[in-house]
Motif scaffolding. Structure first.
Motif, PDB file in Angstrom:
ATOM      1  N   ASN A  48     -11.332  47.174 -16.376  1.00 13.00           N
ATOM      2  CA  ASN A  48     -12.427  46.930 -17.332  1.00 13.00           C
ATOM      3  C   ASN A  48     -12.006  46.089 -18.530  1.00 13.00           C
ATOM      4  O   ASN A  48     -12.304  46.420 -19.670  1.00 13.00           O
ATOM      5  CB  ASN A  48     -13.005  48.252 -17.851  1.00 13.00           C
ATOM      6  N   LEU A  49     -11.312  45.024 -18.283  1.00 10.85           N
ATOM      7  CA  LEU A  49     -10.795  44.201 -19.376  1.00 10.85           C
ATOM      8  C   LEU A  49     -11.907  43.394 -20.043  1.00 10.85           C
ATOM      9  O   LEU A  49     -12.724  42.772 -19.374  1.00 10.85           O
ATOM     10  CB  LEU A  49      -9.711  43.250 -18.853  1.00 10.85           C
ATOM     11  N   GLU A  50     -11.939  43.472 -21.380  1.00 17.25           N
ATOM     12  CA  GLU A  50     -12.909  42.666 -22.136  1.00 17.25           C
ATOM     13  C   GLU A  50     -12.179  41.975 -23.274  1.00 17.25           C
ATOM     14  O   GLU A  50     -11.519  42.644 -24.069  1.00 17.25           O
ATOM     15  CB  GLU A  50     -14.031  43.547 -22.694  1.00 17.25           C
ATOM     16  N   VAL A  51     -12.265  40.670 -23.319  1.00 19.06           N
ATOM     17  CA  VAL A  51     -11.589  39.920 -24.370  1.00 19.06           C
ATOM     18  C   VAL A  51     -12.603  39.003 -25.030  1.00 19.06           C
ATOM     19  O   VAL A  51     -13.412  38.371 -24.352  1.00 19.06           O
ATOM     20  CB  VAL A  51     -10.441  39.054 -23.787  1.00 19.06           C
ATOM     21  N   SER A  52     -12.567  38.944 -26.356  1.00 19.06           N
ATOM     22  CA  SER A  52     -13.476  38.003 -27.013  1.00 19.06           C
ATOM     23  C   SER A  52     -12.743  37.276 -28.125  1.00 19.06           C
ATOM     24  O   SER A  52     -11.677  37.685 -28.570  1.00 19.06           O
ATOM     25  CB  SER A  52     -14.701  38.731 -27.559  1.00 19.06           C
ATOM     26  N   PHE A  53     -13.318  36.175 -28.561  1.00 18.02           N
ATOM     27  CA  PHE A  53     -12.748  35.368 -29.628  1.00 18.02           C
ATOM     28  C   PHE A  53     -13.769  35.209 -30.734  1.00 18.02           C
ATOM     29  O   PHE A  53     -14.921  34.902 -30.471  1.00 18.02           O
ATOM     30  CB  PHE A  53     -12.361  33.981 -29.110  1.00 18.02           C
ATOM     31  N   LYS A  54     -13.307  35.387 -31.978  1.00 19.19           N
ATOM     32  CA  LYS A  54     -14.202  35.153 -33.114  1.00 19.19           C
ATOM     33  C   LYS A  54     -14.085  33.688 -33.517  1.00 19.19           C
ATOM     34  O   LYS A  54     -12.982  33.201 -33.751  1.00 19.19           O
ATOM     35  CB  LYS A  54     -13.774  36.030 -34.286  1.00 19.19           C
ATOM     36  N   THR A  55     -15.208  33.007 -33.578  1.00 16.10           N
ATOM     37  CA  THR A  55     -15.188  31.620 -34.034  1.00 16.10           C
ATOM     38  C   THR A  55     -16.252  31.460 -35.106  1.00 16.10           C
ATOM     39  O   THR A  55     -17.019  32.389 -35.365  1.00 16.10           O
ATOM     40  CB  THR A  55     -15.509  30.637 -32.892  1.00 16.10           C
TER      41      THR A  55
ATOM     42  N   VAL B 178     -17.202  34.607 -28.951  1.00 19.92           N
ATOM     43  CA  VAL B 178     -17.219  34.159 -27.566  1.00 19.92           C
ATOM     44  C   VAL B 178     -16.702  35.287 -26.687  1.00 19.92           C
ATOM     45  O   VAL B 178     -15.585  35.762 -26.865  1.00 19.92           O
ATOM     46  CB  VAL B 178     -16.308  32.927 -27.374  1.00 19.92           C
ATOM     47  N   GLN B 179     -17.513  35.704 -25.739  1.00 23.71           N
ATOM     48  CA  GLN B 179     -17.076  36.770 -24.844  1.00 23.71           C
ATOM     49  C   GLN B 179     -16.418  36.136 -23.629  1.00 23.71           C
ATOM     50  O   GLN B 179     -17.056  35.842 -22.637  1.00 23.71           O
ATOM     51  CB  GLN B 179     -18.267  37.634 -24.450  1.00 23.71           C
ATOM     52  N   ALA B 180     -15.114  35.911 -23.751  1.00 20.22           N
ATOM     53  CA  ALA B 180     -14.408  35.102 -22.752  1.00 20.22           C
ATOM     54  C   ALA B 180     -14.166  35.854 -21.456  1.00 20.22           C
ATOM     55  O   ALA B 180     -14.256  35.286 -20.375  1.00 20.22           O
ATOM     56  CB  ALA B 180     -13.086  34.614 -23.335  1.00 20.22           C
ATOM     57  N   VAL B 181     -13.834  37.129 -21.559  1.00 11.94           N
ATOM     58  CA  VAL B 181     -13.598  37.931 -20.357  1.00 11.94           C
ATOM     59  C   VAL B 181     -14.460  39.184 -20.463  1.00 11.94           C
ATOM     60  O   VAL B 181     -14.445  39.870 -21.483  1.00 11.94           O
ATOM     61  CB  VAL B 181     -12.105  38.326 -20.233  1.00 11.94           C
TER      62      VAL B 181
END
Lengths: 317, 339
Positions: free
Chosen positions: B9-16, B21-24
């Motif tokens: 259940n990997l979830e990775v996001s980036f703050k820009t 951005v919900q990358a994974v």
């Protein structure tokens, strides 16, 4: 097929890199591109395929050789007709990120050729931009935007629109899809095929993705270290490659079908030699599984081994 | 076989500046010992972010692992301290990057770059490390190993550099090798050499490999299992043979249809996937592929499809696999049968 649109005769393009070192990027190549055909050019990096394309459209001047366009040697033309030939020959570049000026609006990028050749002004120019955008599947409002606002595939469409703007007859597409994702590649290829039909274009399509080259081309030339190794229509080249280099190149394409009978893959040993100091005789001999003693001594002749199927290899002498 | 790596259940996001951005999004998969698993997908599909998270290479901030576990030999890598992670990086898990020019140190001799890991992780003496480095250069098929040991990256060709990268990555006998588009920058004949080398090394050292690529041909010829990613999600996964024979997601069909068939005698028009991938700032509520999907139904736009099990280990995140959905002829597989 019909008559030749473009003939390249004994084209050489050398680059001096040090006092006594030259890179023979394109070394004595002659090809003929017929009206309305798509001529594919394949080869690995450093084979000189892009140099050949750039020299043909006049971005570089050849070291030797003639370019005959519509039956006339381009060198002998007066200034005015030469400008006209330049207009009729356009190029689409590989990198859609580097080939568009980031400070110009898309509309002005597309219209650059129109302005340079004085083809339209004011309202007519604006209409032409909209028409071109529509042609390549973009919307009129895109004309006011900047390149960074577009994806790779859209940028390549802008590059195509720019090339089309001046009503070209002949387009060199230098790896137009290499930088794009698979699903987008197909969109751009289909667009190029449609435009070819509508505008009666002739393409020189340069790429290293052999599958796509086969798909789009009528005939294919295979280059290695500045020399043409083999030339045939695309079906024959894939069905029966004659030159050992072409055979190895084709066998190296990974096939997207795990069940396909595992073909005998010819894995070439080593890397391509440096173009500064290419091998004597046949340039491929250092990696060729069939190399004989004659290959080191004599440059193999360019021969028509089968009807319309040319190759330069001592195996067929 | 035992799980070497399990991602849950990997979830990775980036703050820009533009937002998050919900990358994974909700990615789960496993890798067995000595297995080659391929991840395919287009740019922005989250395949690189997924493996970079495994390697602990995501810069935080702006990146953030919002959820999930990465179990490597039953230890959660996300919970390890920087120190503990450093012990694993380069020795148990190592990585090969796409661009061999920018990932090698241009001011350092190739041999020294291979030795680095051996000295740090395996605590070898300098002479021992040197011996091993030369051995590694030989193992990856670079001729004149002794001489090459002393050269700099610029003296190597592209294929050679990629081999040198692989030598660095394999120097400490890792259990898992992550290869992020290792052949994308290479010519086909060199690509064939590098892929053969990787398969060969897997046989010899039993290293598991995660291979990221966008080339379905590379997948078919190299991997045993494949994961197809789109817009940060796994849309389909399964054994390579099964997935190529019976793909059950329209995106996988689209990928297969957009590559020309080099064996075909007649030209047929390519079938591209129209449109472009969704914006991951605000991914659609339903299936991320629905806006580009020919078969999209009402439910696709409003509800995320679950991962339907098609066969053993074969999953597809598409509503068409629901028993209530209309039967859609699987065009790709049907087309392949006919040939």
């Amino acid at each position: 097929m019909s008559e030749a649109l473009l003939q390249v005769e004994g084209m050489k393009k050398y680059f001096k890199i040090k006092k006594d070192q030259t890179v023979k990027s394109v070394d004595d190549i002659s090809i003929e591109i017929k009206k309305g055909e798509t001529f594919g050019l394949v080869g690995e990096s450093g084979s000189g395929k892009s140099t050949l394309g750039k020299t043909i459209v006049g971005l570089q001047s050849p070291t030797a050789g003639r370019i005959i366009y519509n039956g006339v040697d381009v060198e002998t033309l007066d200034k005015k007709s030469k400008i006209n030939v330049n207009r009729e020959m356009q190029i689409i570049f590989q990198d859609p990120y580097a080939s568009l000026n980031p400070r110009m609006r898309v509309g002005d990028i597309i219209a650059e050729g129109i302005d340079a050749h004085n083809l339209a002004k004011g309202k007519a120019r604006q209409d032409r931009i909209f028409e071109l955008l529509d042609r390549v599947g973009l919307r009129p409002e895109h004309a006011r935007r900047y390149p960074h606002e577009f994806s790779g595939g859209q940028r390549q469409r802008i590059g195509i629109a720019r090339a089309l703007a001046v009503n070209p007859k002949f387009i060199v597409a230098d790896e137009p899809i290499s930088a794009l994702d698979v699903s987008i590649q197909a969109q751009v290829i289909n667009l190029m095929e449609d435009l070819k039909k509508q505008e009666e274009l002739t393409y020189l399509f340069i790429a290293h993705d052999l599958g796509m080259v086969k798909h789009i081309s009528d005939r294919i030339g295979v280059m290695y270290l500045g020399k043409m190794m083999e030339l045939a229509n695309s079906y024959d080249l894939f069905a029966e490659p004659l030159h050992p280099y072409t055979q190895a190149l084709l066998s190296a394409i990974p096939v997207a079908n795990p069940k396909a009978a595992k073909r005998e893959r010819i894995v070439l040993a080593g890397d391509p030699p440096s173009p500064v100091n290419p091998p004597s005789g046949c340039r491929f001999r250092t990696r060729c599984p069939h190399a004989m003693s004659i290959c080191a001594e004599v440059v193999p002749a360019w021969k028509e081994v089968k009807p319309n199927h040319w190759t330069a290899c001592h195996l067929y002498n | 076989m035992t799980n070497l790596l399990e991602v849950k259940n990997l979830e990775v996001s980036f703050k820009t500046f533009g937002g998050e951005v919900q990358a994974v999004r909700n990615v789960s998969f496993h890798v067995d010992k000595g297995e080659i698993v391929a991840i395919v997908g287009e740019s922005g599909s989250g395949k690189s972010v997924t493996v970079q998270t495994i390697m602990g290479l995501i810069p935080t901030p702006p990146g953030k692992v919002k959820n999930g576990e990465i179990l490597f030999q039953n230890k959660d890598l996300l919970k390890l301290s920087k120190r503990e992670m450093q012990k694993i990086k380069g020795s148990k898990i190592s990585m090969v990057f796409q661009d061999p020019m920018t990932s090698l140190n241009p001011t350092m001799r190739i041999g020294k770059q291979i030795e680095e890991g051996l000295i740090v992780h395996q605590k070898l003496s300098k002479t021992e490390a040197r011996r091993r480095a030369v051995e590694m250069i030989r193992l990856v098929g670079i001729p004149n190993a002794e001489e090459r040991y002393n050269q700099y990256p610029h003296e190597f060709s592209g294929g050679m550099r990629q081999r040198a990268m692989i030598a660095i990555a394999l120097s400490c006998n890792p259990e898992l090798l992550i290869a992020d588009e290792p052949t994308t920058a290479l010519d086909v004949t060199i690509q064939a050499q590098v892929l053969d080398l990787m398969k060969d090394l897997k046989e010899k050292t039993n290293t598991a490999i995660i291979l990221i690529t966008h080339d379905l041909g590379v997948v078919a010829e190299t991997a045993e299992r494949v994961i197809v990613m789109y817009a940060g999600m796994m849309v389909e996964s399964g054994r390579v043979n099964e997935l190529f024979e019976n793909p059950r997601h329209p995106y996988t069909w689209g990928l297969m249809e957009s590559i020309p068939d080099t064996n075909a005698a007649h030209k047929s028009r390519l079938v591209p996937i129209e449109g472009s991938p969704p914006d991951l700032f605000s991914p659609p509520k339903g299936c991320p592929f629905a806006p580009r999907c020919k078969y999209a139904m009402e439910i696709c736009l409003s509800e995320m499809p679950p991962a339907f099990e098609i066969g053993e280990g074969h999953h597809s995140r598409c509503w068409l696999n629901d028993p209530r959905a209309p039967k859609v002829e699987n065009e790709v597989a049907a087309g392949r049968e006919k040939q």
